[in-house]
Design a protein around this motif. Structure first.
Motif, PDB file in Angstrom:
ATOM      1  N   ASN A 101       5.100   3.154  -8.791  1.00  0.00           N
ATOM      2  CA  ASN A 101       3.937   3.349  -7.930  1.00  0.00           C
ATOM      3  C   ASN A 101       3.603   2.082  -7.147  1.00  0.00           C
ATOM      4  N   SER A 104       6.306   1.298  -4.423  1.00  0.00           N
ATOM      5  CA  SER A 104       6.273   2.236  -3.296  1.00  0.00           C
ATOM      6  C   SER A 104       4.930   2.242  -2.585  1.00  0.00           C
ATOM      7  N   GLY A 105       4.001   1.358  -3.008  1.00  0.00           N
ATOM      8  CA  GLY A 105       2.722   1.246  -2.321  1.00  0.00           C
ATOM      9  C   GLY A 105       1.768   2.385  -2.584  1.00  0.00           C
ATOM     10  N   ARG A 106       1.848   3.006  -3.777  1.00  0.00           N
ATOM     11  CA  ARG A 106       0.946   4.117  -4.097  1.00  0.00           C
ATOM     12  C   ARG A 106      -0.231   3.688  -4.964  1.00  0.00           C
ATOM     13  N   ARG A 107       0.010   2.842  -5.960  1.00  0.00           N
ATOM     14  CA  ARG A 107      -1.062   2.383  -6.834  1.00  0.00           C
ATOM     15  C   ARG A 107      -0.728   0.970  -7.316  1.00  0.00           C
ATOM     16  N   ARG A 108      -1.722   0.101  -7.267  1.00  0.00           N
ATOM     17  CA  ARG A 108      -1.492  -1.291  -7.633  1.00  0.00           C
ATOM     18  C   ARG A 108      -1.285  -1.453  -9.138  1.00  0.00           C
ATOM     19  N   PHE A 136       2.488  -2.814  -0.250  1.00  0.00           N
ATOM     20  CA  PHE A 136       1.459  -1.900   0.251  1.00  0.00           C
ATOM     21  C   PHE A 136       1.291  -2.013   1.765  1.00  0.00           C
ATOM     22  N   SER A 172      -7.520   3.525  -6.161  1.00  0.00           N
ATOM     23  CA  SER A 172      -6.460   3.941  -5.243  1.00  0.00           C
ATOM     24  C   SER A 172      -7.067   4.310  -3.898  1.00  0.00           C
ATOM     25  N   ASP A 173      -6.219   4.537  -2.904  1.00  0.00           N
ATOM     26  CA  ASP A 173      -6.697   4.970  -1.588  1.00  0.00           C
ATOM     27  C   ASP A 173      -7.459   6.290  -1.707  1.00  0.00           C
ATOM     28  N   GLU A 174      -6.956   7.191  -2.550  1.00  0.00           N
ATOM     29  CA  GLU A 174      -7.632   8.476  -2.736  1.00  0.00           C
ATOM     30  C   GLU A 174      -9.014   8.289  -3.350  1.00  0.00           C
ATOM     31  N   VAL A 195      -5.618   4.040   4.087  1.00  0.00           N
ATOM     32  CA  VAL A 195      -4.352   3.318   4.245  1.00  0.00           C
ATOM     33  C   VAL A 195      -4.311   2.632   5.608  1.00  0.00           C
TER      34      VAL A 195
END
Length: 290
Positions: A101, A104-108, A136, A172-174, A195
Motif C-alpha cells: 500500500n 503504490s501510494g495508497r496508504r502510508r 505518493f 487515508s485520502d478516503e 489526491v
C-alpha cells in the motif's frame, strides 16, 4: 519491470567481459541459467531486489549498471537493499499489505514501521519518509522551503500527514475526504480530489474545503486559510509537530528548558530539528526502543 533501468544486452556484454557463463551468473544471484538468458534477450526482467546482487556479481557499481532517474521512492529503497516484499514484511512483523500500500501510494506506513525499515534499507528515517512522499507523488521541498515552513495547500497537507500523527496511523485520502464532507454537510470532495490537492495537481480550494481539511487533520482553520507567509503561531505549531516526532522516534532523548514560561521559540525548535537531522546517525539506540 524493476524501478531501475535494465538493459539485457549490457548485462550480457559485461558478463562476457568477466568470462562468466549464464549459468555461473545465475548461480551467483540465485536464479537459473535460462532465467539469465531471458533477461539478456529482453524476454523477461529480474525482480528489482535482484539488481544489487547482479551488479555485485559483475563487479559493477549499481548506479552505473542499472541507472535510475531522480531521488528514490520506497520501492527503490527496498530493492536496493536486496529485499523482497516478503523479506521486508518479515522485518516489520506484518503482512505484505502495508508495504504494498505504501509503495503504490495508497496508504502510508504506520509510524512503528519507519525505524526498522530505515535500518533495514540502510537510510535515515527522514530519508525513508521522503521516499514515502515520492511514492505518493509528493514533491519533496528543498531545505530552504522547509525552513520557511509549508505555504501551499499541498505542502500543508503533506507536512501534517508526515509529522502530525506521532504513534498513530495517518488518515487515508478516503478518510480525509469523508471528514471534509461530514464537516461541510455535503459531498464537496472525493478521495481523488484529496489526491489532487496532496500532489499539487490542484493548487486551490474553496473556503469550505479548507475548513474541512483543517477539521480532518485536526488543526486550526487559520492554518489553511492563507497560502502566504505563515504566522509565527502557525510556524510554531508545525515545528512542534516535527519536534514531537523526533522525540517519539528516539532522536531526542530528553530536553530541559529553564526560565522560559512560553516554551521554545519557533526558531529554536527549527534549529533543534535541523540538528537532529544532522546528528541522528551518531545518536545511540534508545534503550527499550523499537
Amino acid at each position: 519491470m524493476p524501478p531501475r533501468q535494465f538493459d539485457g544486452s549490457r548485462v550480457r556484454a559485461v558478463r562476457r567481459g568477466r568470462n562468466l557463463s549464464q549459468q555461473q551468473l545465475g548461480d551467483m544471484v540465485g536464479v537459473s541459467g535460462p532465467a539469465v538468458a531471458r533477461w539478456e534477450n529482453g524476454q523477461d526482467f529480474p525482480k528489482g531486489e535482484k539488481l544489487p546482487a547482479i551488479a555485485k556479481a559483475l563487479h559493477q557499481p549499481l548506479d552505473d549498471l542499472f541507472p535510475h532517474d531522480g531521488p528514490p521512492d520506497l520501492q527503490l529503497l527496498r530493492c536496493d537493499a536486496g529485499l523482497s516484499h516478503a523479506q521486508a514484511a518479515e522485518i516489520i512483523n506484518a503482512s505484505r499489505a502495508p508495504l504494498g500500500n505504501a509503495e503504490s501510494g495508497r496508504r502510508r506506513l504506520s509510524d512503528a514501521y519507519v525505524k526498522p525499515l530505515a535500518k533495514a534499507y540502510g537510510v535515515s528515517e527522514d530519508e525513508l519518509l521522503a521516499a514515502q512522499d515520492r511514492s505518493f507523488g509528493v514533491r519533496v521541498p528543498s531545505r530552504a522551503e522547509q525552513a520557511s515552513g509549508p505555504r501551499t495547500i499541498e505542502e500543508k497537507i503533506n507536512y501534517l500527514l508526515r509529522y502530525g500523527y506521532v504513534g498513530q496511523e495517518a488518515p487515508s485520502d478516503e478518510q480525509i475526504a469523508r471528514a471534509v464532507n461530514e464537516h461541510a454537510g455535503a459531498a464537496t470532495v472525493t478521495a481523488g480530489d484529496i489526491v489532487a490537492l496532496r500532489t499539487g495537481a490542484t493548487a486551490d480550494a474553496s473556503d469550505v474545503v479548507r475548513a474541512g481539511l483543517a477539521h480532518a487533520l485536526q488543526v486550526e482553520v487559520a492554518l489553511f486559510q492563507d497560502d502566504a507567509e505563515l504566522s509565527p503561531e502557525a510556524r510554531q505549531l508545525l515545528e512542534a509537530f516535527r519536534f514531537i516526532g523526533s522525540i517519539h522516534r528516539g532522536q531526542i532523548l530528553g530536553l530541559a528548558a529553564r526560565g522560559n514560561s512560553t516554551g521554545l521559540s519557533v526558531e529554536m525548535m527549527a534549529k533543534i530539528n535541523d540538528l537532529v537531522g544532522e546528528l541522528k546517525h551518531k545518536l545511540p539506540d534508545v534503550p527499550g526502543g523499537e
